[in-house]
Design a protein around this motif. Structure first.
Motif, PDB file in Angstrom:
ATOM      1  N   LYS A   1       8.824  -2.496  10.477  1.00 55.95           N
ATOM      2  CA  LYS A   1       9.820  -1.452  10.348  1.00 55.95           C
ATOM      3  C   LYS A   1      10.380  -1.190  11.730  1.00 55.95           C
ATOM      4  O   LYS A   1       9.627  -0.983  12.660  1.00 55.95           O
ATOM      5  CB  LYS A   1       9.151  -0.190   9.808  1.00 55.95           C
TER       6      LYS A   1
ATOM      7  N   HIS B   1       2.385  -2.792  10.627  1.00 56.00           N
ATOM      8  CA  HIS B   1       2.513  -1.521  11.327  1.00 56.00           C
ATOM      9  C   HIS B   1       3.043  -1.705  12.737  1.00 56.00           C
ATOM     10  O   HIS B   1       3.427  -0.751  13.384  1.00 56.00           O
ATOM     11  CB  HIS B   1       1.156  -0.814  11.396  1.00 56.00           C
TER      12      HIS B   1
ATOM     13  N   HIS C   1      -1.792  -4.774  -4.789  1.00 53.78           N
ATOM     14  CA  HIS C   1      -2.341  -3.643  -4.059  1.00 53.78           C
ATOM     15  C   HIS C   1      -3.862  -3.761  -4.072  1.00 53.78           C
ATOM     16  O   HIS C   1      -4.464  -3.963  -5.121  1.00 53.78           O
ATOM     17  CB  HIS C   1      -1.920  -2.322  -4.696  1.00 53.78           C
TER      18      HIS C   1
ATOM     19  N   ASP D   1       0.878  -1.159   0.000  1.00 58.68           N
ATOM     20  CA  ASP D   1       0.000   0.000   0.000  1.00 58.68           C
ATOM     21  C   ASP D   1       0.918   1.211   0.000  1.00 58.68           C
ATOM     22  O   ASP D   1       2.111   1.072  -0.259  1.00 58.68           O
ATOM     23  CB  ASP D   1      -0.989  -0.032   1.178  1.00 58.68           C
ATOM     24  N   GLN D   2       0.381   2.383   0.319  1.00 54.75           N
ATOM     25  CA  GLN D   2       1.250   3.556   0.229  1.00 54.75           C
ATOM     26  C   GLN D   2       2.153   3.724   1.445  1.00 54.75           C
ATOM     27  O   GLN D   2       2.950   4.632   1.486  1.00 54.75           O
ATOM     28  CB  GLN D   2       0.409   4.818   0.064  1.00 54.75           C
ATOM     29  N   SER D   3       2.013   2.837   2.415  1.00 54.41           N
ATOM     30  CA  SER D   3       2.732   3.056   3.665  1.00 54.41           C
ATOM     31  C   SER D   3       4.223   2.754   3.541  1.00 54.41           C
ATOM     32  O   SER D   3       4.654   1.957   2.706  1.00 54.41           O
ATOM     33  CB  SER D   3       2.137   2.174   4.765  1.00 54.41           C
ATOM     34  N   GLU D   4       4.975   3.378   4.423  1.00 50.81           N
ATOM     35  CA  GLU D   4       6.414   3.116   4.486  1.00 50.81           C
ATOM     36  C   GLU D   4       6.689   1.667   4.840  1.00 50.81           C
ATOM     37  O   GLU D   4       7.661   1.083   4.391  1.00 50.81           O
ATOM     38  CB  GLU D   4       7.039   3.982   5.584  1.00 50.81           C
ATOM     39  N   GLU D   5       5.802   1.131   5.696  1.00 47.57           N
ATOM     40  CA  GLU D   5       6.030  -0.235   6.178  1.00 47.57           C
ATOM     41  C   GLU D   5       6.031  -1.232   5.036  1.00 47.57           C
ATOM     42  O   GLU D   5       6.857  -2.147   4.999  1.00 47.57           O
ATOM     43  CB  GLU D   5       4.941  -0.644   7.191  1.00 47.57           C
ATOM     44  N   SER D   6       5.099  -1.062   4.078  1.00 44.86           N
ATOM     45  CA  SER D   6       5.045  -2.073   3.021  1.00 44.86           C
ATOM     46  C   SER D   6       6.225  -1.906   2.067  1.00 44.86           C
ATOM     47  O   SER D   6       6.759  -2.900   1.569  1.00 44.86           O
ATOM     48  CB  SER D   6       3.702  -2.061   2.297  1.00 44.86           C
TER      49      SER D   6
END
Lengths: 175, 193
Positions: free
Chosen positions: B184, B154, B52, B24-29
């Protein structure tokens, strides 16, 4: 933690990983180890008698759980004598030896350097502690084991480690 | 090359292996994708499928886009879309433009992900599917007969997980294939990256 120096001319891609695999008597954890050896871990090659310095290092961990004294309202249900404690410990040590040997043999087939480790306590905490203490790159664990109730989708130990271990966690389901 | 003693080929390189990476747009992914590219060995016969799960932009407009309110299909019909709960009336043009802008965003980060794969010379394809992330990921894995799933997390605590839901948690319980959950790191720790 000195393996930063393993970077060679080909780049940091060949840095060896330190992989922790939690093993127990169940077939699941051995299945998890085999799968990881086949799919994730960089195998070594039999270069003379030495292990290759860029292949991964596997740390096999067996956690012994010793039964607690069950204390009821009228005092302990039964008295655990030192002899019982000793015999439980002896039995657990044999289990550890057997389990770690089995794991080590699987790793030897891939010419991998292996370390074995035994911890005593709750597997959830012991595994997560080992990850921190040893600077593990990633953890491999079966989805059930350590006596977890198998009808749940995911065992309590793997579930706990997935949330609490400070490294990536590879969960291998039983076939 | 002769002096390198680590095996140059990926294990089991006869069969093609498919690894699904949930994005997704998150840093984690993205961190999970980068970790997989750096740590795992992908051979010429392996491929990554970057999945996605796309939500219908209508759900964003209503302001309550949680699980269960997603619709699988978005059909453009001549009647203006009406949202009775919140009193919005959205004409088809508004909806189409929301869709387009969402598509632009999705393409932006998916292309970034594809670029990361290209840098590591790993074959990758994009799959953008409408639906809830939990279901989309599980279904894609089944459809593709994937060998492995890589998913970020997350790292929410138990309480947050209960209220916000956790895709990685759901997948850990429901997918049949091995999965790798990559968190992360919060602070600079002794962990090597």
């Amino acid at each position: 933690m000195a393996s930063e120096g393993d970077d060679n001319a080909a780049g940091s891609l060949l840095r060896r990983r330190k992989v922790l695999v939690a093993v127990d008597e169940g077939d699941e954890s051995m299945h998890a180890l085999s799968w990881a050896l086949d799919n994730l871990i960089v195998p070594g090659q039999a270069v003379g008698a030495e292990h290759c310095s860029t292949s991964d290092l596997i740390v096999l961990l067996h956690v012994q759980t010793h039964p607690q004294v069950i204390v009821g309202p009228a005092g302990p249900g039964f008295y655990i004598t030192p002899e019982i404690i000793d015999s439980i410990k002896k039995h657990q040590d044999e289990v550890s030896k057997k389990v770690l040997l089995r794991g080590k043999m699987l790793c030897n087939e891939k010419h991998l350097e292996t370390e074995t480790m035994v911890a005593v306590g709750d597997p959830r905490d012991s595994i997560c502690e080992a990850v921190e203490k040893l600077g593990i790159d990633y953890l491999v664990i079966g989805s059930h084991g350590y006596g977890a109730i198998k009808r749940t989708f995911l065992g309590s130990v793997s579930d706990y480690c997935a949330h609490h271990a400070k490294c990536p966690v590879v969960i291998v389901k039983n076939k | 090359m002769e002096t390198s003693c680590a095996a140059d080929h990926s294990p089991n390189d006869a069969a093609e292996r498919t690894t699904v990476v949930a994005l997704d747009q998150s840093e984690e992914s993205f961190h999970a994708l980068q970790w997989a590219l750096d740590t795992l060995r992908f051979g010429v016969s392996d491929r990554l499928v970057l999945v996605h799960a796309r939500t219908s932009p209508l759900s964003h407009a209503t302001g309550f886009g949680g699980a269960g309110t997603e619709r699988r299909f978005f059909s453009i019909n001549p009647v203006p879309a009406m949202d009775y709960d919140n009193g919005y009336i959205l004409g088809t043009e508004a909806v189409i433009s929301m869709e387009r802008s969402q598509e632009r965003e999705i393409n932006a980060f998916m292309d970034k992900a594809m670029e990361l794969c290209r840098e590591k010379k790993v074959k990758a394809v994009k799959h953008v599917v409408y639906g809830d992330a939990r279901d989309v990921i599980c279904e894609e894995i089944q459809k593709l007969n994937a060998n492995m799933l890589v998913i970020g997390s997350h790292g929410y605590g138990a309480v947050k997980r209960t209220f916000l839901g956790s895709v990685s948690d759901y997948c850990a319980h429901h997918v049949k294939c091995p999965l790798i959950i990559v968190k992360k790191p919060h602070e600079k720790s002794h962990l090597k990256n």
